[in-house]
Design a protein around this motif. Structure first.
Motif, PDB file in Angstrom:
ATOM      1  N   ALA A 118       0.812  -1.223   0.000  1.00  0.00           N
ATOM      2  CA  ALA A 118       0.000   0.000   0.000  1.00  0.00           C
ATOM      3  C   ALA A 118       0.845   1.273   0.000  1.00  0.00           C
ATOM      4  CB  ALA A 118      -0.921   0.000   1.222  1.00  0.00           C
ATOM      5  N   GLU A 119       2.163   1.140  -0.047  1.00  0.00           N
ATOM      6  CA  GLU A 119       3.035   2.306   0.068  1.00  0.00           C
ATOM      7  C   GLU A 119       3.676   2.699  -1.268  1.00  0.00           C
ATOM      8  OE1 GLU A 119       4.670   2.443   4.539  1.00  0.00           O
ATOM      9  OE2 GLU A 119       5.422   0.719   3.376  1.00  0.00           O
ATOM     10  N   GLY A 120       2.854   2.858  -2.285  1.00  0.00           N
ATOM     11  CA  GLY A 120       3.358   3.263  -3.596  1.00  0.00           C
ATOM     12  C   GLY A 120       4.034   4.617  -3.564  1.00  0.00           C
ATOM     13  N   GLN A 121       3.454   5.561  -2.853  1.00  0.00           N
ATOM     14  CA  GLN A 121       4.035   6.907  -2.749  1.00  0.00           C
ATOM     15  C   GLN A 121       5.387   6.854  -2.038  1.00  0.00           C
ATOM     16  OE1 GLN A 121       2.665   9.908  -3.963  1.00  0.00           O
ATOM     17  NE2 GLN A 121       4.673  10.744  -3.430  1.00  0.00           N
ATOM     18  N   HIS A 122       5.457   6.124  -0.937  1.00  0.00           N
ATOM     19  CA  HIS A 122       6.712   5.992  -0.189  1.00  0.00           C
ATOM     20  C   HIS A 122       7.793   5.365  -1.067  1.00  0.00           C
ATOM     21  CE1 HIS A 122       9.671   4.848   2.813  1.00  0.00           C
ATOM     22  NE2 HIS A 122       9.475   3.578   2.513  1.00  0.00           N
ATOM     23  N   LEU A 123       7.445   4.318  -1.815  1.00  0.00           N
ATOM     24  CA  LEU A 123       8.427   3.653  -2.663  1.00  0.00           C
ATOM     25  C   LEU A 123       8.904   4.602  -3.760  1.00  0.00           C
ATOM     26  CD1 LEU A 123      10.012   1.081  -3.289  1.00  0.00           C
ATOM     27  CD2 LEU A 123       8.160   0.431  -4.829  1.00  0.00           C
ATOM     28  N   ALA A 124       7.986   5.322  -4.391  1.00  0.00           N
ATOM     29  CA  ALA A 124       8.364   6.274  -5.439  1.00  0.00           C
ATOM     30  C   ALA A 124       9.306   7.344  -4.890  1.00  0.00           C
ATOM     31  CB  ALA A 124       7.113   6.909  -6.044  1.00  0.00           C
ATOM     32  N   GLU A 125       9.023   7.851  -3.705  1.00  0.00           N
ATOM     33  CA  GLU A 125       9.887   8.852  -3.085  1.00  0.00           C
ATOM     34  C   GLU A 125      11.257   8.255  -2.750  1.00  0.00           C
ATOM     35  OE1 GLU A 125       7.558  10.150   0.250  1.00  0.00           O
ATOM     36  OE2 GLU A 125       6.206  11.340  -1.023  1.00  0.00           O
ATOM     37  N   SER A 126      11.268   7.009  -2.282  1.00  0.00           N
ATOM     38  CA  SER A 126      12.539   6.338  -1.957  1.00  0.00           C
ATOM     39  C   SER A 126      13.379   6.140  -3.209  1.00  0.00           C
ATOM     40  CB  SER A 126      12.275   4.989  -1.289  1.00  0.00           C
ATOM     41  OG  SER A 126      11.617   5.159  -0.059  1.00  0.00           O
ATOM     42  N   ILE A 127      12.735   5.761  -4.308  1.00  0.00           N
ATOM     43  CA  ILE A 127      13.446   5.583  -5.571  1.00  0.00           C
ATOM     44  C   ILE A 127      14.030   6.910  -6.030  1.00  0.00           C
ATOM     45  CG2 ILE A 127      13.124   5.125  -8.044  1.00  0.00           C
ATOM     46  CD1 ILE A 127      11.121   2.896  -7.196  1.00  0.00           C
ATOM     47  N   ASP A 128      13.209   7.952  -6.029  1.00  0.00           N
ATOM     48  CA  ASP A 128      13.683   9.266  -6.475  1.00  0.00           C
ATOM     49  C   ASP A 128      14.840   9.764  -5.617  1.00  0.00           C
ATOM     50  OD1 ASP A 128      11.888   9.358  -8.580  1.00  0.00           O
ATOM     51  OD2 ASP A 128      10.416  10.568  -7.489  1.00  0.00           O
ATOM     52  N   GLN A 129      14.763   9.566  -4.304  1.00  0.00           N
ATOM     53  CA  GLN A 129      15.838   9.996  -3.412  1.00  0.00           C
ATOM     54  C   GLN A 129      17.117   9.222  -3.690  1.00  0.00           C
ATOM     55  OE1 GLN A 129      15.854  12.645  -1.134  1.00  0.00           O
ATOM     56  NE2 GLN A 129      18.028  12.180  -1.312  1.00  0.00           N
ATOM     57  N   PHE A 130      17.002   7.910  -3.916  1.00  0.00           N
ATOM     58  CA  PHE A 130      18.183   7.097  -4.200  1.00  0.00           C
ATOM     59  C   PHE A 130      18.817   7.512  -5.525  1.00  0.00           C
ATOM     60  CE2 PHE A 130      20.016   2.779  -5.411  1.00  0.00           C
ATOM     61  CZ  PHE A 130      21.146   2.935  -4.634  1.00  0.00           C
ATOM     62  N   VAL A 131      18.000   7.739  -6.539  1.00  0.00           N
ATOM     63  CA  VAL A 131      18.532   8.180  -7.834  1.00  0.00           C
ATOM     64  C   VAL A 131      19.266   9.512  -7.661  1.00  0.00           C
ATOM     65  CG1 VAL A 131      17.906   8.979 -10.154  1.00  0.00           C
ATOM     66  CG2 VAL A 131      16.891   6.887  -9.239  1.00  0.00           C
ATOM     67  N   ALA A 132      18.688  10.433  -6.908  1.00  0.00           N
ATOM     68  CA  ALA A 132      19.346  11.722  -6.668  1.00  0.00           C
ATOM     69  C   ALA A 132      20.671  11.536  -5.925  1.00  0.00           C
ATOM     70  CB  ALA A 132      18.417  12.649  -5.882  1.00  0.00           C
ATOM     71  N   ASP A 133      20.687  10.658  -4.938  1.00  0.00           N
ATOM     72  CA  ASP A 133      21.913  10.400  -4.181  1.00  0.00           C
ATOM     73  C   ASP A 133      22.995   9.793  -5.069  1.00  0.00           C
ATOM     74  OD1 ASP A 133      20.592  11.364  -1.939  1.00  0.00           O
ATOM     75  OD2 ASP A 133      20.252   9.375  -1.058  1.00  0.00           O
ATOM     76  N   VAL A 134      22.617   8.829  -5.901  1.00  0.00           N
ATOM     77  CA  VAL A 134      23.585   8.186  -6.800  1.00  0.00           C
ATOM     78  C   VAL A 134      24.060   9.183  -7.853  1.00  0.00           C
ATOM     79  CG1 VAL A 134      23.899   6.362  -8.527  1.00  0.00           C
ATOM     80  CG2 VAL A 134      22.747   5.844  -6.374  1.00  0.00           C
ATOM     81  N   ARG A 135      23.178  10.023  -8.334  1.00  0.00           N
ATOM     82  CA  ARG A 135      23.555  11.056  -9.306  1.00  0.00           C
ATOM     83  C   ARG A 135      24.635  11.967  -8.704  1.00  0.00           C
ATOM     84  NH1 ARG A 135      18.631  13.237 -10.839  1.00  0.00           N
ATOM     85  NH2 ARG A 135      18.558  11.850 -12.647  1.00  0.00           N
ATOM     86  N   ARG A 136      24.478  12.331  -7.434  1.00  0.00           N
ATOM     87  CA  ARG A 136      25.486  13.164  -6.759  1.00  0.00           C
ATOM     88  C   ARG A 136      26.831  12.436  -6.642  1.00  0.00           C
ATOM     89  NH1 ARG A 136      21.114  15.103  -3.942  1.00  0.00           N
ATOM     90  NH2 ARG A 136      21.214  13.555  -2.295  1.00  0.00           N
ATOM     91  N   MET A 137      26.785  11.121  -6.445  1.00  0.00           N
ATOM     92  CA  MET A 137      28.028  10.358  -6.337  1.00  0.00           C
ATOM     93  C   MET A 137      28.738  10.230  -7.677  1.00  0.00           C
ATOM     94  SD  MET A 137      27.179   7.199  -3.802  1.00  0.00           S
ATOM     95  CE  MET A 137      25.448   7.179  -3.407  1.00  0.00           C
ATOM     96  N   GLY A 138      27.990  10.308  -8.762  1.00  0.00           N
ATOM     97  CA  GLY A 138      28.562  10.179 -10.098  1.00  0.00           C
ATOM     98  C   GLY A 138      28.603   8.731 -10.542  1.00  0.00           C
ATOM     99  N   PRO A 139      29.013   8.513 -11.784  1.00  0.00           N
ATOM    100  CA  PRO A 139      29.052   7.143 -12.310  1.00  0.00           C
ATOM    101  C   PRO A 139      30.107   6.297 -11.596  1.00  0.00           C
ATOM    102  CG  PRO A 139      29.897   8.699 -13.929  1.00  0.00           C
ATOM    103  CD  PRO A 139      29.414   9.500 -12.773  1.00  0.00           C
ATOM    104  N   LEU A 140      29.804   5.024 -11.455  1.00  0.00           N
ATOM    105  CA  LEU A 140      30.726   4.108 -10.781  1.00  0.00           C
ATOM    106  C   LEU A 140      31.845   3.660 -11.717  1.00  0.00           C
ATOM    107  CD1 LEU A 140      31.504   2.423  -8.320  1.00  0.00           C
ATOM    108  CD2 LEU A 140      29.845   0.715  -9.046  1.00  0.00           C
TER     109      LEU A 140
END
Length: 171
Positions: A118-140
């Motif tokens: 039932a937590e579609g919104q929470h999951l979407a926010e978690s995905i977006d936050q992780f993508v933003a965090d990885v984007r800040r780290m740069g490519p591996l």
């Protein structure tokens, strides 16, 4: 994830692999889609029956094949359809983060998320936050180091398997 050349714009975006539990987090991603809740398109979802079935070698292989980040999402602790498998996931993630640090990979490139169906919104926010965090780290760009006929990958899988067996004996 292939190592084929991409355009400059596409390669600047993070490549994330998300292993999602069939019963909770994958259903939450489906709910987000049907509710038209948008989340980053840079995540490739792989459905697994349980987060406890995500072998550490799956995570390391995703990195070896070009992922910039890996997310594991499952049922909340105590609500697992397979009783206590998400507790196993917690132990495995700790072990994989340790290996990542030993190999010079920022452990924050691996994220563990709990999301009920039932937590579609929470999951979407978690995905977006992780993508933003990885984007800040740069490519591996870790996959550039794997050009020796998969010998390093095989050795890595052996090490992870030995450590996993030792951890299961301790548990």
């Amino acid at each position: 994830m292939s190592d084929t050349p991409h355009s400059e714009a596409a390669s600047s975006e993070p490549r994330i692999v998300a292993f999602m539990c069939n019963w909770c987090s994958y259903t939450a991603s489906d709910l987000a889609g049907t509710a038209r809740i948008k989340y980053s398109p840079y995540v490739r979802i792989i459905r697994v029956m349980c987060s406890g079935r995500v072998d550490p070698t799956f995570v390391l292989k995703a990195f070896a094949l070009g992922a910039d980040g890996v997310m594991i999402a499952g049922c909340h602790p105590g609500d697992c359809h397979y009783i206590e498998q998400n507790y196993k996931t917690i132990r495995r993630v700790a072990m994989v983060r340790y290996f990542m640090e030993q190999m010079g990979i920022d452990a924050d490139r691996l994220r563990l998320v709990w999301a009920s169906a039932a937590e579609g919104q929470h999951l979407a926010e978690s995905i977006d936050q992780f993508v933003a965090d990885v984007r800040r780290m740069g490519p591996l760009n870790w996959s550039a180091n794997w050009d020796e006929n998969d010998q390093r990958l095989e050795a890595l899988e052996d090490i992870v398997q030995e450590h996993a067996e030792a951890m299961e004996v301790q548990a």
